[in-house]
Design a protein around this motif. Structure first.
Motif, PDB file in Angstrom:
ATOM      1  N   GLU A   1      20.605  -0.288 -10.200  1.00 12.30           N
ATOM      2  CA  GLU A   1      19.698   1.269 -10.746  1.00 12.30           C
ATOM      3  C   GLU A   1      20.620   1.278 -11.917  1.00 12.30           C
ATOM      4  N   VAL A   2      19.530   2.259 -12.265  1.00 13.49           N
ATOM      5  CA  VAL A   2      19.792   2.785 -14.223  1.00 13.49           C
ATOM      6  C   VAL A   2      19.864   4.144 -14.381  1.00 13.49           C
ATOM      7  N   ALA A   3      21.040   4.495 -14.761  1.00 10.82           N
ATOM      8  CA  ALA A   3      21.331   5.828 -14.713  1.00 10.82           C
ATOM      9  C   ALA A   3      19.977   7.041 -15.145  1.00 10.82           C
ATOM     10  N   HIS A   4      20.322   6.693 -16.164  1.00  7.74           N
ATOM     11  CA  HIS A   4      18.775   7.375 -16.951  1.00  7.74           C
ATOM     12  C   HIS A   4      17.430   7.006 -16.942  1.00  7.74           C
ATOM     13  N   LEU A   5      16.728   8.118 -16.575  1.00  9.77           N
ATOM     14  CA  LEU A   5      15.528   7.793 -15.642  1.00  9.77           C
ATOM     15  C   LEU A   5      14.468   7.118 -17.366  1.00  9.77           C
ATOM     16  N   SER A   6      14.709   7.688 -18.261  1.00 11.22           N
ATOM     17  CA  SER A   6      14.289   7.539 -19.850  1.00 11.22           C
ATOM     18  C   SER A   6      14.214   6.020 -19.367  1.00 11.22           C
ATOM     19  N   ALA A   7      15.469   5.274 -19.381  1.00 12.44           N
ATOM     20  CA  ALA A   7      15.243   3.878 -20.040  1.00 12.44           C
ATOM     21  C   ALA A   7      15.412   2.967 -18.637  1.00 12.44           C
ATOM     22  N   ARG A   8      14.519   3.448 -17.566  1.00  9.88           N
ATOM     23  CA  ARG A   8      13.483   2.415 -16.958  1.00  9.88           C
ATOM     24  C   ARG A   8      12.274   2.189 -16.722  1.00  9.88           C
ATOM     25  N   ASP A   9      11.995   0.984 -16.215  1.00  8.75           N
ATOM     26  CA  ASP A   9      11.050  -0.093 -16.627  1.00  8.75           C
ATOM     27  C   ASP A   9      10.286   0.543 -16.189  1.00  8.75           C
ATOM     28  N   PHE A  10       8.871   0.191 -16.832  1.00  6.65           N
ATOM     29  CA  PHE A  10       7.354   1.020 -16.445  1.00  6.65           C
ATOM     30  C   PHE A  10       6.572   0.007 -15.038  1.00  6.65           C
ATOM     31  N   LEU A  11       6.148   0.699 -14.204  1.00  7.05           N
ATOM     32  CA  LEU A  11       5.711  -0.829 -13.517  1.00  7.05           C
ATOM     33  C   LEU A  11       4.013   0.154 -13.776  1.00  7.05           C
ATOM     34  N   GLU A  12       3.058  -1.004 -13.170  1.00  6.72           N
ATOM     35  CA  GLU A  12       1.763  -1.025 -12.789  1.00  6.72           C
ATOM     36  C   GLU A  12       1.607  -1.702 -11.425  1.00  6.72           C
ATOM     37  N   ILE A  13       0.585  -1.389 -10.335  1.00  2.00           N
ATOM     38  CA  ILE A  13       0.513  -2.271  -9.830  1.00  2.00           C
ATOM     39  C   ILE A  13      -0.615  -2.894  -9.287  1.00  2.00           C
ATOM     40  N   GLU A  14      -1.091  -3.793  -9.338  1.00  2.81           N
ATOM     41  CA  GLU A  14      -3.009  -4.068  -9.469  1.00  2.81           C
ATOM     42  C   GLU A  14      -2.412  -5.207  -7.592  1.00  2.81           C
ATOM     43  N   TYR A  15      -3.881  -4.102  -6.548  1.00  2.00           N
ATOM     44  CA  TYR A  15      -3.810  -5.755  -5.701  1.00  2.00           C
ATOM     45  C   TYR A  15      -5.191  -5.529  -5.081  1.00  2.00           C
ATOM     46  N   THR A  16      -4.876  -6.900  -4.547  1.00  2.00           N
ATOM     47  CA  THR A  16      -6.266  -7.107  -4.143  1.00  2.00           C
ATOM     48  C   THR A  16      -6.904  -7.360  -2.762  1.00  2.00           C
ATOM     49  N   THR A  17      -8.307  -6.759  -2.145  1.00  2.00           N
ATOM     50  CA  THR A  17      -7.924  -6.204  -1.058  1.00  2.00           C
ATOM     51  C   THR A  17      -9.969  -6.111  -0.812  1.00  2.00           C
ATOM     52  N   ASP A  18     -10.030  -6.502   0.784  1.00  2.00           N
ATOM     53  CA  ASP A  18     -11.660  -6.701   0.854  1.00  2.00           C
ATOM     54  C   ASP A  18     -11.878  -6.039   1.653  1.00  2.00           C
ATOM     55  N   ALA A  19     -11.254  -4.902   2.487  1.00  2.00           N
ATOM     56  CA  ALA A  19     -10.758  -4.174   3.560  1.00  2.00           C
ATOM     57  C   ALA A  19      -9.416  -2.673   2.683  1.00  2.00           C
ATOM     58  N   PRO A  20      -9.764  -1.317   3.361  1.00  2.00           N
ATOM     59  CA  PRO A  20      -9.857  -0.386   2.912  1.00  2.00           C
ATOM     60  C   PRO A  20      -7.860  -0.697   3.346  1.00  2.00           C
ATOM     61  N   PRO A  21      -6.836  -0.556   2.346  1.00  2.00           N
ATOM     62  CA  PRO A  21      -5.679   0.068   2.887  1.00  2.00           C
ATOM     63  C   PRO A  21      -5.604   1.029   3.604  1.00  2.00           C
ATOM     64  N   PRO A  22      -4.030   0.177   4.429  1.00  2.00           N
ATOM     65  CA  PRO A  22      -3.415   1.951   4.729  1.00  2.00           C
ATOM     66  C   PRO A  22      -3.316   2.815   4.202  1.00  2.00           C
TER      67      PRO A  22
END
Length: 416
Positions: free
Chosen positions: A311-332
């Motif tokens: 855990e990182v206590a302060h919100l401003s110190a938390r890492d930024f995250l971007e997610i990319e996923y590949t699919t040829d079907a609709p996701p859940p």
């Protein structure tokens, strides 16, 4: 006599990244820079534009700058801090605080001024740099971001933007040559897009027709060092002594792999060409990470669970995250909920989920993004073209971006 200085630029104080402020990261960077100033005691600190992220910066961003200047002056009273306005700054606004800056041995150049006779006021653009014995060891030729509306029509030599830029450089360099002695260096500081410079997607597009990028031919051989701002990747342009310092923190995911730095430069004009100029990059520690996960949909959740925890206590110190996923079907339908449950607790700030699905067997990709940030005028304009079945025309996009920037600049100046 040698001159020692630090070259930095593109701080973008007050920036919001997908609706998250960067105050914590900027505070950490400025504290780190103060330590470097204390240890190295340079003659000057050069900040080559885009000090702030917007023309009307928040009071908190302005406080960051002025507190830094006060602290830097306490640590190195002889050091001069020289700043120019970038395309994100209001040149008039940053010049309004000149009396305050003088208290901290700092000076800013925001716009090109004219003398009473209608000629360019070169005195404001040509700043002496002193050593500890109050001797002039260098001259800084300070050129802020040159907006067409502010530089064309200055005189008969400035009928268009291209001629105005060339004329200003010629006049300033000629005056610098006349003033300098053999043991004094010439440093040109400019906020501009130079031909051959590598860009990221976070630099605000500023175009003038198709002639946005400037040529290094503007710089006379007499210039010992060109301190550039505007492009966020640290890099040289053509020659060793023409350099972008780059931004101190990554301003978009396209800058994940940038080696952010401040350049320490020493120039001894009395030495030969091979030894008169020396530079050393000082790498800036990254206090908040930018992390991107790319995975096939079946592997996505396991990859997210494998992220470092703690855990990182302060919100401003938390890492930024971007997610990319590949699919040829609709996701859940509950994919976002699954992602949030899989994320290590209180460690990351999820900015964006991007879906990339395969349309054809030849692996052509079509991308669909869920962006948690609000749309920009540029993205809305481009989407209009896409919805009509066309790729956005680059020339039209350039014209739109120029009109948008000029309108925003005029609006911000009126509100300021």
């Amino acid at each position: 006599m040698s001159v020692r200085f630090l070259h930095t630029s593109d701080w973008h104080l007050g920036q919001f990244f997908h609706n998250h402020d960067r105050d914590y990261e900027h505070t950490q960077f400025l504290s780190w820079l103060l330590y470097q100033i204390k240890e190295k005691q340079p003659h000057a600190l050069l900040i080559a534009g885009d000090i702030f992220d917007v023309i009307n910066p928040a009071s908190s961003a302005q406080k960051q700058l002025y507190q830094f200047l006060a602290d830097a002056h306490d640590l190195a009273p002889h050091m001069q801090t020289l700043m120019i306005a970038g395309n994100h700054d209001s040149g008039y606004r940053i010049e309004q605080v000149e009396p305050l800056l003088e208290k901290f041995n700092a000076k800013t150049v925001g716009v090109i001024h004219k003398n009473n006779d209608g000629q360019i006021d070169l005195d404001r653009l040509l700043i002496p740099i002193y050593n500890e014995q109050k001797q002039i060891v260098a001259w800084c030729l300070a050129l802020p971001f040159l907006r067409p509306a502010e530089i064309t029509g200055l005189n008969e030599h400035t009928s268009n933007n291209q001629s105005a830029i060339a004329y200003i450089h010629q006049q300033l360099i000629a005056e610098a040559k006349a003033r300098k002695s053999d043991d004094q260096a010439l440093i040109l500081m400019s906020h501009a897009h130079m031909q051959g410079g590598e860009t990221s997607d976070s630099e605000r597009p500023i175009v003038v027709g198709n002639e946005e990028a400037l040529s290094t031919a503007l710089f006379d051989d007499v210039i010992d060092y060109v301190a550039l701002g505007h492009l966020h990747k640290p890099q040289k342009v053509g020659q060793e002594h023409i350099r972008y310092s780059g931004s101190p923190i990554p301003l978009s995911f396209s800058e994940i792999n940038y080696k952010h730095q401040v350049l320490e430069v020493t120039i001894d004009p009395t030495q030969s060409d091979d030894t008169r100029f020396q530079y050393q990059p000082i790498f800036i520690p990254r206090t908040v990470g930018l992390i991107r996960i790319r995975a096939e949909l079946p592997d996505l959740i396991e990859k997210i669970k494998a992220l470092p925890s703690g855990e990182v206590a302060h919100l401003s110190a938390r890492d930024f995250l971007e997610i990319e996923y590949t699919t040829d079907a609709p996701p859940p339908v509950d994919l976002r909920q699954q992602i949030e449950l899989a994320l290590p607790k209180d460690r990351y700030r999820l900015l964006r989920i991007s879906r990339i699905y395969q349309k054809t067997a030849d692996d052509q990709h079509n991308e669909s993004k869920i962006d948690l940030a609000p749309p920009t005028p540029e993205s809305l304009f481009a989407n209009i073209w896409l919805k009509q079945g066309y790729e956005p025309d680059p020339a039209v996009l350039q014209d739109f971006q120029q009109l948008l920037h000029e309108a925003q600049h005029d609006l911000d100046e009126k509100q300021g």
